[in-house]
Motif scaffolding. Sequence first.
Motif, PDB file in Angstrom:
ATOM      1  N   ARG A 492       9.846   3.097 -17.971  1.00  0.00           N
ATOM      2  CA  ARG A 492       8.630   3.068 -17.163  1.00  0.00           C
ATOM      3  C   ARG A 492       8.480   1.719 -16.452  1.00  0.00           C
ATOM      4  N   SER A 493       9.020   0.671 -17.063  1.00  0.00           N
ATOM      5  CA  SER A 493       8.911  -0.663 -16.470  1.00  0.00           C
ATOM      6  C   SER A 493      10.003  -0.943 -15.449  1.00  0.00           C
ATOM      7  N   TYR A 494      11.197  -0.341 -15.620  1.00  0.00           N
ATOM      8  CA  TYR A 494      12.338  -0.687 -14.788  1.00  0.00           C
ATOM      9  C   TYR A 494      12.796   0.422 -13.848  1.00  0.00           C
ATOM     10  N   MET A 495      12.118   1.564 -13.860  1.00  0.00           N
ATOM     11  CA  MET A 495      12.597   2.683 -13.060  1.00  0.00           C
ATOM     12  C   MET A 495      12.570   2.393 -11.557  1.00  0.00           C
ATOM     13  N   ASN A 496      11.699   1.485 -11.106  1.00  0.00           N
ATOM     14  CA  ASN A 496      11.616   1.156  -9.683  1.00  0.00           C
ATOM     15  C   ASN A 496      12.144  -0.242  -9.367  1.00  0.00           C
ATOM     16  N   THR A 497      12.784  -0.881 -10.337  1.00  0.00           N
ATOM     17  CA  THR A 497      13.348  -2.212 -10.100  1.00  0.00           C
ATOM     18  C   THR A 497      14.502  -2.107  -9.101  1.00  0.00           C
ATOM     19  N   PRO A 498      14.529  -2.966  -8.094  1.00  0.00           N
ATOM     20  CA  PRO A 498      15.614  -2.892  -7.090  1.00  0.00           C
ATOM     21  C   PRO A 498      16.996  -3.009  -7.731  1.00  0.00           C
ATOM     22  N   LYS A 499      17.953  -2.367  -7.109  1.00  0.00           N
ATOM     23  CA  LYS A 499      19.317  -2.359  -7.631  1.00  0.00           C
ATOM     24  C   LYS A 499      19.869  -3.774  -7.755  1.00  0.00           C
ATOM     25  N   GLU A 504      21.647  -8.259 -11.346  1.00  0.00           N
ATOM     26  CA  GLU A 504      21.472  -9.634 -11.825  1.00  0.00           C
ATOM     27  C   GLU A 504      21.254  -9.653 -13.335  1.00  0.00           C
ATOM     28  N   LEU A 505      20.430  -8.726 -13.833  1.00  0.00           N
ATOM     29  CA  LEU A 505      20.140  -8.682 -15.264  1.00  0.00           C
ATOM     30  C   LEU A 505      21.366  -8.304 -16.088  1.00  0.00           C
ATOM     31  N   MET A 506      22.328  -7.589 -15.464  1.00  0.00           N
ATOM     32  CA  MET A 506      23.537  -7.170 -16.184  1.00  0.00           C
ATOM     33  C   MET A 506      24.773  -7.913 -15.678  1.00  0.00           C
ATOM     34  N   ALA A 507      24.563  -9.096 -15.125  1.00  0.00           N
ATOM     35  CA  ALA A 507      25.663  -9.837 -14.492  1.00  0.00           C
ATOM     36  C   ALA A 507      26.797 -10.157 -15.459  1.00  0.00           C
ATOM     37  N   ASP A 511      31.782  -4.589 -17.449  1.00  0.00           N
ATOM     38  CA  ASP A 511      32.074  -3.564 -16.440  1.00  0.00           C
ATOM     39  C   ASP A 511      31.201  -3.731 -15.203  1.00  0.00           C
ATOM     40  N   ILE A 512      30.846  -4.983 -14.874  1.00  0.00           N
ATOM     41  CA  ILE A 512      29.933  -5.229 -13.760  1.00  0.00           C
ATOM     42  C   ILE A 512      30.476  -4.680 -12.441  1.00  0.00           C
ATOM     43  N   ALA A 513      31.793  -4.700 -12.268  1.00  0.00           N
ATOM     44  CA  ALA A 513      32.364  -4.177 -11.019  1.00  0.00           C
ATOM     45  C   ALA A 513      32.090  -2.683 -10.880  1.00  0.00           C
ATOM     46  N   PHE A 527      20.656   0.228 -17.759  1.00  0.00           N
ATOM     47  CA  PHE A 527      20.079  -1.027 -18.240  1.00  0.00           C
ATOM     48  C   PHE A 527      19.156  -0.793 -19.428  1.00  0.00           C
ATOM     49  N   CYS A 528      18.294   0.225 -19.328  1.00  0.00           N
ATOM     50  CA  CYS A 528      17.357   0.508 -20.424  1.00  0.00           C
ATOM     51  C   CYS A 528      18.099   0.977 -21.674  1.00  0.00           C
ATOM     52  N   GLU A 529      19.118   1.804 -21.489  1.00  0.00           N
ATOM     53  CA  GLU A 529      19.898   2.274 -22.629  1.00  0.00           C
ATOM     54  C   GLU A 529      20.562   1.106 -23.345  1.00  0.00           C
ATOM     55  N   ARG A 530      21.194   0.215 -22.596  1.00  0.00           N
ATOM     56  CA  ARG A 530      21.863  -0.920 -23.221  1.00  0.00           C
ATOM     57  C   ARG A 530      20.857  -1.874 -23.861  1.00  0.00           C
TER      58      ARG A 530
END
Length: 554
Positions: A492-499, A504-507, A511-513, A527-530
């Motif tokens: 609910r907090s991150y569903m509209n966060t820009p790609k 950046e949060l998963m930099a 498997d960032i590529a 992101f939420c699952e991890r």
Amino acid sequence: MKIGRNDPCPCGSGKKFKKCHDNIRSELPYLIHQDRNEKHIKEEGTRLLELQRGKEIQRQAQQGLGRPIISTEHRGYRFVAVGNKIHYGNWKTFPDFLGHYMSGTLSADWGNAELRKPLEERHPVLIWYHHLCELQRKHIIIPGQVSSGPMNGAASAYYRLAYNLYLIAHNGADIQTTLLSRLRNRDQFSGAFFETQVAAWLIKAGFELEFENESDGSTSHCEFTATHPPLNTKFSVEAKSRQPGKDNQGPKRLNVGRQLRLALEKNATHTRLVFLDLNQPIMSEEQARRIGDRAEYLLKKCEVIKIKNQPAPPAYICVTNISDHYFLENLQANVFASFYGYKIPDFQGIFRNRSLRDSVRARERHPGIIALMRSMEKHAHIPQTFDGELPSSAFSVGEVPRMFIGQTYMIPGPDGIEVPAQLTTATVSISKREMILAFHDSRTDRAWISKAPMSQAELDDYSISPDTFFGIHSQQGKNAGTPLDLFDFLHRSYMNTPKERLLELMANAPDIAELKSYTQAELSEIFCERSVYSIMAAQEKVRAPKEATDGTSS
């Protein structure tokens, strides 16, 4: 500004000031007017809309998603609409009305005839009524005024049946004459009672019911058809309950297979939804877990059975156990409901042994049943008021006024001098039994925190309706019950966060590529699952040292 005690309260409730906010409390005195300039008018309009939205959310939390309670007061009488009929009387609480409604529905003459019998020979409903009257005699302090007391099993079962009958009639489903006859028959009562309970669960979840023609004996059929309006999904519903054993001990065997076979033998036009009640006197969560696991094991074994020499049809199955009627003097019984996908592999273990995203996808494929599951958990209480108002506010007499976010009050400021200030945010410390309130004085742009003690009635209401306790809908912090609950909270907090921000949060992900090739919607879920898995791993590390100290192995 002086407000007369008989003037309408400026909060807009429609009540007289003396019956609403004319209550003096050292920390939280009465409501005051604001200046009526254009800015304040817009702010007030927005605030009133938020209050109305919060009120509707609160009403739905109490009454479910079916037709709302339709009621009004006029000249000292309470009028209540049930379907196309009007009832009126001197009822102060909704359970007061339910007692009247059950008497009329099951027939007062029948009830009076039962009351003339010795207690042990009476119909179960009249035995419950006897214990309910004893409970009321113990806890009604002043006749005619609202009193509270501990719920016992007899009161729970009595009002549960009354509420079920009300919901069926009020939501446009005609209560069949045969059903009422079965309810009055002691030998058929258990199954008929459970049928009303199933109907009530579905109604509160927003389903529309159509009962089958019980006079048609040319073919077997399920109890009723339930339609889930969002997608117009239809289910053929069958309800089976084990007969109670002798001496109020419950059936000796679960016999899940036999009950399931009887349900699947009925002709069904739509997807089958079968409710099986175990009808056991369960006294602990551990006992409930063991019986639930045993029932699921038996259902799994039943997948090989045949109906009319053909493989049994698939069905959603809800295994339940409600045992308040076994504990008339107290309410120690545990209630549980467990859903199982009989020959529906996609639904079996829908939240077990899957990744969080796989669970979300599986959940999306069964929206009607998921909606029912959530409603049965959320709408488990019988409303106490007619309009969704919290009991601590509706039944208070000259006590503390409700605190509404966005409202302005005269309160002591940081220097102890009373000033008009707006309540901006609020929460509750349950352990300290107090409200923590943030105020803002727009004239001086000062903000401060105040605290106020809470009554037990307020604490009870907050435990049931935390998100609307302060008027507007504001989600209060609460523990996530499962990893999927935590996933939903984060999403609910991150569903509209820009790609770009998600990347950046998963930099630092290895498997960032590959992650860069996903869409924003996919990335937010990943992101939420991890994040959930990371939190779970951190919790395991915290528990590990304690387990080593206790001498246990993981």
